[in-house]
Design a protein around this motif. Sequence first.
Motif, mmCIF file in Angstrom:
data_model
loop_
_atom_site.group_PDB
_atom_site.id
_atom_site.type_symbol
_atom_site.label_atom_id
_atom_site.label_comp_id
_atom_site.label_asym_id
_atom_site.label_seq_id
_atom_site.Cartn_x
_atom_site.Cartn_y
_atom_site.Cartn_z
ATOM 1 N N VAL A 286 0.553 -1.244 -0.030
ATOM 2 C CA VAL A 286 -0.082 0.115 0.068
ATOM 3 C C VAL A 286 0.731 1.167 0.012
ATOM 4 O O VAL A 286 0.632 2.206 -0.720
ATOM 5 C CB VAL A 286 -1.003 0.076 1.225
ATOM 6 N N TRP B 215 -4.811 -5.842 -7.430
ATOM 7 C CA TRP B 215 -5.380 -5.246 -6.006
ATOM 8 C C TRP B 215 -6.555 -6.441 -5.614
ATOM 9 O O TRP B 215 -7.733 -6.312 -6.486
ATOM 10 C CB TRP B 215 -5.646 -4.097 -5.861
ATOM 11 N N ARG B 216 -6.697 -6.944 -4.670
ATOM 12 C CA ARG B 216 -7.637 -7.825 -4.182
ATOM 13 C C ARG B 216 -8.435 -8.489 -5.504
ATOM 14 O O ARG B 216 -9.431 -8.619 -5.687
ATOM 15 C CB ARG B 216 -8.760 -7.002 -3.271
ATOM 16 N N VAL C 257 -11.008 -0.790 -0.594
ATOM 17 C CA VAL C 257 -10.363 -1.519 -2.026
ATOM 18 C C VAL C 257 -11.495 -2.579 -2.355
ATOM 19 O O VAL C 257 -11.649 -3.413 -1.481
ATOM 20 C CB VAL C 257 -9.131 -1.904 -1.884
ATOM 21 N N SER D 184 -3.002 -9.400 -3.637
ATOM 22 C CA SER D 184 -2.877 -8.197 -3.870
ATOM 23 C C SER D 184 -1.283 -8.359 -3.741
ATOM 24 O O SER D 184 -0.618 -8.876 -2.853
ATOM 25 C CB SER D 184 -3.042 -7.132 -2.801
#
Length: 504
Positions: free
Chosen positions: A37, A343-344, A64, A337
């Motif tokens: 992050v 991301w996710r 997110v 991630s």
Amino acid sequence: MSLTQIIGKIFVPRQHELERHVHEGEALQRRVLSHLVGSAKDTEYGRKHLFAAVKGYDDFSKYVPLNTYEELKQDIDRMRQGDRDVLWPGHVKWYAKSSGTTNDKSKFIPVSSEGLQKVHYAGGFDSVALYLRNNPGSRLFDGRALILGGSHASNYNQPGSLVGDLSAILIENINPLANLVRIPKKSTALLGDFEEKRDRIAREALHKNVTNISGVPSWMLSVLHRVMELSGKQHLEEVWPHLEVFFHGGVAFTPYRKQYEQLITSPGMHYMETYNASEGFFGLQDDPADPSMLLMLDYGVFYEFIPMEEFTQAGTPRNAVPLWGVEKNRNYAIVISTACGLWRYILGDTVMFTSLNPYKFVITGRTKHFINAFGEELIIDNAEKGLAYACAQTGAGVSEYTAAPVFMDERAKCRHQWLIEFAKEPGDLQQFAALLDAKLQEINSDYEAKRYKDITLQHLEIIKARPHLFNDWLKAKGKLGGQHKVPRLCNSREHIEQLLKMNG
């Protein structure tokens, strides 16, 4: 002192570091999340999803959304066109071409410089570290490593930017010193025509001192058979007497194990499973006696997990949990991630944890590769165990297979239809089918319930595939070699109907 003993010292510090996976799993993962992050907070995606305000996992999961490839596709395509700081800082030059989605023939997974080093190569390094720890008498580096790879091509004509199989990306960027101990030569490894590549690899490797092999079991087996044809020998150890280990991944090893054991009869041969994909390197078999794999927690990958009962049930919200929220013996869809800008991201694989201290797991299948046409919830792990049992009982061997539901035949009967290419046929195909069906009922209570008195689901059907059917099918689709795999289970009849037409 052998060369392996000298080089092996490089791996000792990492062997000690890996001990932290036993008791510090949560701390390792929290540190990875903070790094990811923090690194991406000034990217377009990071600004849009308030990365600068993320103080921990709760904030991250709140800001997110969960993503499939479709949600990230537009951003990835812009990155391929040369846009910077989109999903990950800077310009990402490499894209691993993976099997497609419902809407696309292929997915293009970004591979950043950090992801290449701290995810993919880290996994390869740890594979050797763990193997040497478990086998102190190894002579791994006293010979050559036979490593299979795919091919790559230019990406939108962007300077220095390429797309291709992940294995080709790894070979293209590998430390030049590694080329001194690996075969085949780079130009051969990156050939696009798998059939030509197969022959050239076999010829280049035939008279070398190969001590270890790495690759997808199905494609490696094809190369090894060509080596045997050229050598005229009966067993592989007659060609490579110092061969000691096969680092394998990409597909389940169970259908191929017996074929390898017949080809390589040396009692000193080892097999080590790895869980590497285009999206990252996730797990390693750290104990030869345990088929479970150790989840690698200190790479550039943060993990979350969605219980499969939530994933597959229509209308049910998908709530992911972090690693420290998982339970043993529960089926989960993996969410990642990564330091490559995913991301996710819902990976598409499913796992079940066998241990939480350390975190160890088995791959149970794919979120899309299962059969649940009648409420039977048949997953790939069930199929692999059922086939292994039937083979053990009959002396048969399976090369490739796929299965799909028959929703209703002319007699209004429903069943599962299996198309199997045997390496060694069972003496009685009906007995093999009965053993497989019985084992599936034993290990899957939903399947057993639907099979009760043949009311909902009738006895499974096995159709024998002609030799090389699955290879011919992959070749016709332009997917022979590399990372391409045969879909084992499918809830529709799309793939099996294509195969049946080619089966004659």
